[in-house]
Scaffold this motif. Structure first.
Motif, PDB file in Angstrom:
ATOM      1  N   GLY A 176       1.895  -2.244   4.207  1.00 37.00           N
ATOM      2  CA  GLY A 176       1.202  -3.263   3.815  1.00 37.00           C
ATOM      3  C   GLY A 176       0.796  -4.294   5.517  1.00 37.00           C
ATOM      4  O   GLY A 176       2.066  -3.996   5.794  1.00 37.00           O
TER       5      GLY A 176
ATOM      6  N   LYS B  62       0.556  -1.197  -0.434  1.00 38.83           N
ATOM      7  CA  LYS B  62      -0.518  -0.156  -0.260  1.00 38.83           C
ATOM      8  C   LYS B  62       0.780   1.297  -0.200  1.00 38.83           C
ATOM      9  O   LYS B  62       2.025   1.398   0.433  1.00 38.83           O
TER      10      LYS B  62
ATOM     11  N   TRP C 100       0.758   4.970   0.534  1.00 41.80           N
ATOM     12  CA  TRP C 100       0.261   6.716   0.802  1.00 41.80           C
ATOM     13  C   TRP C 100       1.749   8.167   0.288  1.00 41.80           C
ATOM     14  O   TRP C 100       2.579   7.820   0.642  1.00 41.80           O
TER      15      TRP C 100
END
Length: 259
Positions: A44, A3, A5
Motif C-alpha cells: 500500500g 492492498k 494481491w
C-alpha cells in the motif's frame, strides 16, 4: 491503505514497504513476479505518500509508519502461511523500527538499501533551522533533492520516475526530524532488533543513503541468521537496476531457504 494481491498457489506471503517519496505502484513488476512464485503480496501507500489522504510528505510521528506496517503484517499473517517483509530505503528503516516496537514473528526480512544514514545531510545551519522550525512550523516544506539519475542507472526506470505524478518531491520539517530520530534509535538500540533471519542488500554506488551506516548497523546485530550483500556498481534502487533479475533471484534464494 492496504492492498492485497493473492497468488493462485500460495506458499507464503510477503509485505512490501516502499521508500521515501514513492508509492506501491512502482513495484508492479515485483508483485507480479512474487505472485507467480506463490506469494500473496500485501502493500500500500505509506502516510503522506501516493494516493493516501492528508498532507503529502508529512507525518506527525514515525509511529504512523510503524502502525501502518503493523496493519499490513496482520493482513499477511491472516493467510496462515509463512510471512516475509521486504523494505526498501525508508521502507527498510520502517521495517527495522516496526520490528523493534511490535511483535511480528515473520520468517525472514529483506532490507534493500535501508535508510540508516543519508549520503548527503543538510548543512549545519539548515539542521539548526530545521530543529527550530520543527516546533514552530512543523508543516513547512522543502525539496527532497532526490533525482532520477541518483536512484538508478536504467534509462527507462529514470524516465518513468520523472513522469510519475505520485512521486513526492517535497517533505516537511517534522517529517525530516522524525526520520532522523528513527535512524538514531535504530543504531543506538540495535540490540532490540529481534532474532529474525535478515538479508541486507546494499547498493555499492548509493547516492541516496549512506552505505557505511548500513554496514555499521549490520555489524552491531546480535542475531543468529544474518547476511549482507553489497552489489558493486549498482545504484540505490537495486530492483530497478539493469541487473534487477540477478538481485531478485538472490533475494528469492534467501527466502526459499527459510520457510
Amino acid at each position: 491503505m492496504i492492498k492485497t494481491w493473492k497468488s493462485e498457489t500460495p506458499l507464503a506471503a510477503i509485505v512490501i514497504i516502499h521508500g521515501a517519496g514513492e508509492h506501491h505502484g512502482r513495484y508492479e513488476w515485483l508483485i507480479e513476479r512474487l505472485n507467480n512464485q506463490g506469494f500473496h503480496v500485501i502493500s500500500g501507500d505509506l502516510p503522506g505518500h501516493g494516493r493516501t489522504r492528508g498532507k503529502r510528505g508529512h507525518i506527525d510521528s514515525f509511529d504512523q509508519y510503524i502502525d501502518t506496517v503493523y496493519a499490513w503484517y496482520k493482513e499477511a499473517a491472516a493467510f496462515d502461511v509463512p510471512v516475509f517483509i521486504f523494505g526498501h530505503s525508508m521502507g527498510g528503516l520502517i521495517t527495522i523500527r516496526a520490528l523493534m516496537e511490535k511483535y511480528m514473528p515473520v520468517q525472514g526480512v529483506i532490507l534493500s538499501s535501508p535508510c540508516l544514514g543519508l549520503y548527503e545531510y543538510p548543512s549545519k545551519a539548515a539542521e539548526l533551522a530545521g530543529k527550530m522550525m520543527h516546533r514552530l512550523a512543523p508543516s513547512l516544506r522543502a525539496k527532497t533533492g532526490l533525482r532520477a539519475e541518483a536512484v538508478t542507472r536504467d534509462e527507462e526506470a529514470r524516465s518513468l520516475y520523472e513522469q510519475d505524478e505520485l512521486i513526492v518531491s517535497k517533505v516537511t520539517v517534522r517529517w525530516y526530524q522524525e526520520m532522523a530520530k528513527a535512524m538514531k534509535i535504530s543504531h543506538l538500540q540495535s540490540d532490540r532488533y529481534p532474532d529474525i533471519p535478515t538479508l541486507v542488500m546494499q547498493a555499492g554506488e548509493d547516492y541516496v543513503v549512506d552505505s557505511f551506516s548500513t554496514h555499521r548497523w549490520f555489524n552491531r546485530l546480535e542475531i543468529s541468521d544474518r547476511a549482507l550483500k553489497e552489489w558493486k556498481g549498482l545504484y540505490h534502487e537495486l530492483l530497478n537496476e539493469p541487473e534487477r533479475e540477478e538481485v531478485f533471484q538472490f533475494m528469492m534464494h534467501f527466502i526459499s531457504q527459510r520457510w
